[in-house]
Write a protein that holds these residues in place. Structure first.
Motif, mmCIF file in Angstrom:
data_model
loop_
_atom_site.group_PDB
_atom_site.id
_atom_site.type_symbol
_atom_site.label_atom_id
_atom_site.label_comp_id
_atom_site.label_asym_id
_atom_site.label_seq_id
_atom_site.Cartn_x
_atom_site.Cartn_y
_atom_site.Cartn_z
ATOM 1 N N ARG A 85 -30.706 -62.142 -41.000
ATOM 2 C CA ARG A 85 -31.375 -62.140 -42.294
ATOM 3 C C ARG A 85 -32.050 -63.488 -42.533
ATOM 4 N NH1 ARG A 85 -31.729 -57.276 -45.340
ATOM 5 N NH2 ARG A 85 -30.095 -55.923 -44.522
ATOM 6 N N ARG A 86 -33.070 -63.466 -43.382
ATOM 7 C CA ARG A 86 -33.715 -64.717 -43.769
ATOM 8 C C ARG A 86 -32.846 -65.459 -44.774
ATOM 9 N NH1 ARG A 86 -38.386 -61.194 -43.710
ATOM 10 N NH2 ARG A 86 -39.815 -61.773 -42.028
ATOM 11 N N LYS A 87 -33.258 -66.688 -45.081
ATOM 12 C CA LYS A 87 -32.474 -67.502 -46.003
ATOM 13 C C LYS A 87 -32.400 -66.888 -47.395
ATOM 14 C CE LYS A 87 -33.328 -71.892 -43.635
ATOM 15 N NZ LYS A 87 -33.864 -73.270 -43.761
ATOM 16 N N ASN A 88 -33.452 -66.180 -47.799
ATOM 17 C CA ASN A 88 -33.456 -65.548 -49.120
ATOM 18 C C ASN A 88 -32.773 -64.185 -49.128
ATOM 19 O OD1 ASN A 88 -35.303 -64.137 -47.658
ATOM 20 N ND2 ASN A 88 -37.047 -64.527 -49.038
ATOM 21 N N GLY A 89 -32.242 -63.748 -47.969
ATOM 22 C CA GLY A 89 -31.515 -62.493 -47.900
ATOM 23 C C GLY A 89 -32.344 -61.298 -47.474
ATOM 24 N N SER A 90 -33.652 -61.438 -47.323
ATOM 25 C CA SER A 90 -34.498 -60.314 -46.926
ATOM 26 C C SER A 90 -34.356 -60.036 -45.433
ATOM 27 C CB SER A 90 -35.963 -60.591 -47.272
ATOM 28 O OG SER A 90 -36.417 -61.754 -46.597
ATOM 29 N N ALA A 91 -34.661 -58.806 -45.044
ATOM 30 C CA ALA A 91 -34.524 -58.399 -43.644
ATOM 31 C C ALA A 91 -35.658 -58.976 -42.804
ATOM 32 C CB ALA A 91 -34.506 -56.880 -43.536
ATOM 33 N N ARG A 92 -35.349 -59.285 -41.557
ATOM 34 C CA ARG A 92 -36.362 -59.773 -40.626
ATOM 35 C C ARG A 92 -37.068 -58.615 -39.946
ATOM 36 N NH1 ARG A 92 -36.155 -65.204 -39.266
ATOM 37 N NH2 ARG A 92 -34.385 -66.362 -40.128
ATOM 38 N N ARG A 93 -38.138 -58.934 -39.229
ATOM 39 C CA ARG A 93 -38.914 -57.911 -38.525
ATOM 40 C C ARG A 93 -38.069 -57.282 -37.421
ATOM 41 N NH1 ARG A 93 -43.004 -60.822 -37.155
ATOM 42 N NH2 ARG A 93 -44.486 -60.186 -38.771
ATOM 43 N N ASP A 94 -38.281 -55.965 -37.209
ATOM 44 C CA ASP A 94 -37.522 -55.252 -36.188
ATOM 45 C C ASP A 94 -37.811 -55.808 -34.791
ATOM 46 O OD1 ASP A 94 -36.514 -53.659 -38.163
ATOM 47 O OD2 ASP A 94 -38.003 -52.069 -37.884
ATOM 48 N N ILE A 95 -36.849 -55.671 -33.907
ATOM 49 C CA ILE A 95 -36.999 -56.119 -32.521
ATOM 50 C C ILE A 95 -37.514 -54.939 -31.699
ATOM 51 C CG2 ILE A 95 -35.817 -57.060 -30.506
ATOM 52 C CD1 ILE A 95 -33.753 -58.253 -32.416
ATOM 53 N N ALA A 96 -38.622 -55.130 -30.998
ATOM 54 C CA ALA A 96 -39.269 -54.036 -30.269
ATOM 55 C C ALA A 96 -39.559 -54.478 -28.838
ATOM 56 C CB ALA A 96 -40.555 -53.612 -30.970
ATOM 57 N N TYR A 97 -39.392 -53.537 -27.907
ATOM 58 C CA TYR A 97 -39.712 -53.723 -26.499
ATOM 59 C C TYR A 97 -40.520 -52.511 -26.034
ATOM 60 C CZ TYR A 97 -36.365 -57.579 -26.133
ATOM 61 O OH TYR A 97 -35.702 -58.776 -26.305
ATOM 62 N N ILE A 98 -41.477 -52.764 -25.152
ATOM 63 C CA ILE A 98 -42.256 -51.691 -24.551
ATOM 64 C C ILE A 98 -42.161 -51.807 -23.042
ATOM 65 C CG2 ILE A 98 -44.431 -53.003 -24.591
ATOM 66 C CD1 ILE A 98 -45.825 -50.304 -25.165
ATOM 67 N N ASN A 99 -42.005 -50.669 -22.388
ATOM 68 C CA ASN A 99 -41.854 -50.618 -20.938
ATOM 69 C C ASN A 99 -43.222 -50.302 -20.313
ATOM 70 O OD1 ASN A 99 -40.885 -50.513 -18.364
ATOM 71 N ND2 ASN A 99 -39.716 -48.613 -18.628
ATOM 72 N N LEU A 100 -43.822 -51.294 -19.670
ATOM 73 C CA LEU A 100 -45.117 -51.127 -19.035
ATOM 74 C C LEU A 100 -44.936 -50.894 -17.540
ATOM 75 C CD1 LEU A 100 -47.142 -53.979 -20.782
ATOM 76 C CD2 LEU A 100 -46.962 -51.579 -21.437
ATOM 77 N N PRO A 101 -45.693 -49.983 -16.936
ATOM 78 C CA PRO A 101 -45.567 -49.731 -15.493
ATOM 79 C C PRO A 101 -45.891 -50.986 -14.680
ATOM 80 C CG PRO A 101 -46.804 -47.981 -16.565
ATOM 81 C CD PRO A 101 -46.644 -49.066 -17.578
ATOM 82 N N LYS A 102 -45.079 -51.252 -13.681
ATOM 83 C CA LYS A 102 -45.230 -52.375 -12.754
ATOM 84 C C LYS A 102 -45.125 -53.736 -13.439
ATOM 85 C CE LYS A 102 -48.166 -49.779 -9.563
ATOM 86 N NZ LYS A 102 -49.446 -49.770 -8.800
ATOM 87 N N VAL A 103 -44.730 -53.730 -14.701
ATOM 88 C CA VAL A 103 -44.527 -54.986 -15.431
ATOM 89 C C VAL A 103 -43.100 -55.093 -15.918
ATOM 90 C CG1 VAL A 103 -45.243 -56.381 -17.426
ATOM 91 C CG2 VAL A 103 -46.949 -55.079 -16.126
ATOM 92 N N GLY A 104 -42.588 -53.997 -16.489
ATOM 93 C CA GLY A 104 -41.228 -53.988 -16.989
ATOM 94 C C GLY A 104 -41.172 -54.086 -18.503
ATOM 95 N N GLN A 105 -40.007 -54.471 -19.003
ATOM 96 C CA GLN A 105 -39.800 -54.589 -20.439
ATOM 97 C C GLN A 105 -40.523 -55.833 -20.973
ATOM 98 O OE1 GLN A 105 -38.195 -52.640 -22.605
ATOM 99 N NE2 GLN A 105 -37.352 -51.122 -21.201
ATOM 100 N N VAL A 106 -41.322 -55.619 -22.007
ATOM 101 C CA VAL A 106 -42.072 -56.700 -22.631
ATOM 102 C C VAL A 106 -41.775 -56.683 -24.125
ATOM 103 C CG1 VAL A 106 -44.351 -57.696 -23.084
ATOM 104 C CG2 VAL A 106 -43.890 -56.556 -20.900
ATOM 105 N N LYS A 107 -41.381 -57.820 -24.655
ATOM 106 C CA LYS A 107 -41.098 -57.918 -26.083
ATOM 107 C C LYS A 107 -42.409 -58.061 -26.852
ATOM 108 C CE LYS A 107 -38.237 -60.417 -29.423
ATOM 109 N NZ LYS A 107 -37.307 -61.560 -29.625
#
Length: 371
Positions: free
Chosen positions: A53-75
């Motif tokens: 959480r942020r200092k003011n208590g609000s939620a942070r941005r979601d954590i996302a990963y995408i799987n690209l061919p011949k590259v792998g997991q990329v944040k």
């Protein structure tokens, strides 16, 4: 690999119309700034909630990963959620001045295809638009048989409407030329392949990217302002800015010596045309209009600024002449007169004006009425 193959095919065989492109040159890895992924597997994007959480208590941005061919997991930064029932079909990865970006192509088979609306243009529901660069002056419009009261409001319009309303142009590149010149001079003074030279080059690239984004934002705001009007049909010029900003052909005498061809003056005009971004503005306007259920119609702009919008009299005038003055008494801004003619051509009130052959004696000929 596919892009290289298509380039060689266009060079050897040509496209569907038989037009062949130039010989492809070698491109190193550094020159490729984008690559496309034509197909992605279902579930390639995983999104999880951020437990912190942020200092003011609000939620942070979601954590996302995408799987690209011949590259792998990329944040990636998941700043825009994907709508429900949409599936990811393809992706375009591009490298820009401030980092890497990925553009996802979504598909939903239940969404019907967008068809352009069929709207009958009338005098009340249509508007003519003339794009320009020069210094414009707005005048109070009265009858064409009387003199005009000149109420000048000096501005440099991006587009002038047929009702006299103008949108002032934002010369983003012109206003930043001095800063870009200083950065370029500093970069040229640094040793070749040095870290300081690379930093300045990156700084210049980021500044150009900032100008590009400011110009695009301005075009979106201008198009939104036009679409929010009551008019349903917008008549615009069918122009190709790439052809208008071409270099002049070189001139040579019998001995092969190059003669002045006017490119020095044309360079400043080309810079202003590219800075205005007419093509991007018109494409954004067409997109915004279709989204709002309105239509954009392109008409031929041949000599629309040379013909009087009141009496149809043709009188050739130079590009430096910004005021339209006719023998019938009409005095108004050149771009305003052209916008009215564009609307008349689009509404079939005035037949399409054919391009006339320019000659040295054309300026001495008497004006005549368009048939």
């Amino acid at each position: 690999m596919k892009r290289s193959k298509d380039t060689f095919n266009r060079f050897v065989k040509g496209d569907l119309n038989g037009k062949r492109s130039g010989k492809p040159r070698f491109k190193s890895v550094r020159r490729y700034r984008t690559f496309s992924i034509p197909q992605l597997k279902p579930g390639c994007l995983t999104v999880t909630a951020n437990p912190h959480r942020r200092k003011n208590g609000s939620a942070r941005r979601d954590i996302a990963y995408i799987n690209l061919p011949k590259v792998g997991q990329v944040k990636l930064i998941y700043h825009r959620p994907i709508p429900e029932r949409f599936t990811i079909k393809a992706a375009l990865v591009s490298h820009k001045a401030d980092g890497w970006y990925i553009t996802l192509t979504l598909e939903d088979k239940s969404v019907p295809s967008l068809k352009p609306p069929e709207i009958e243009a009338t005098e009340e529901n249509s508007l003519g638009l003339d794009v320009g660069l020069g210094r414009g002056e707005a005048f109070a419009l009265t009858t064409c048989a009387t003199n005009r009261s000149l109420n000048s409001a000096n501005a440099s319009p991006l587009q002038t409407a047929s009702d006299g309303e103008i949108e002032p142009i934002q010369q983003h590149y012109r206003n930043s030329e001095a800063k870009l010149a200083r950065l370029a001079n500093r970069k040229d003074g640094k040793p070749n392949k040095s870290a300081s030279r690379r930093k300045l080059a990156k700084k210049i690239s980021k500044h150009h990217q900032k100008l590009q984004r400011k110009r695009k934002q301005f075009h979106y705001e201008s198009a939104t302002k036009l679409v929010s009007r009551d008019e349903q049909v917008f008549f615009v010029e069918n122009i190709k800015p790439g052809n208008l900003s071409r270099k002049n052909k070189p001139k040579q005498d019998e001995n092969g010596k190059y003669l002045p061809n006017g490119q020095s003056a044309k360079s400043g005009l080309n810079k202003s045309i590219n800075d205005a971004g007419w093509g991007q503005f018109l494409s954004i306007l067409a997109y915004k209009a279709a989204k709002a259920g309105k239509s954009v119609v392109k008409v031929k702009p041949h000599d629309t600024s040379q013909v009087c919008s009141c009496c149809n009299r043709f009188e050739e005038k130079d590009l430096s002449v910004r005021i339209h003055e006719c023998l019938c008494g009409l005095i108004m801004d050149r771009d305003w007169n052209a916008a009215i003619n564009i609307k008349r051509v689009g509404s079939c009130i005035l037949p399409t004006i054919k391009r006339r052959k320019r000659s040295r004696k054309a300026a001495t000929k008497e004006a005549y009425t368009v048939p």
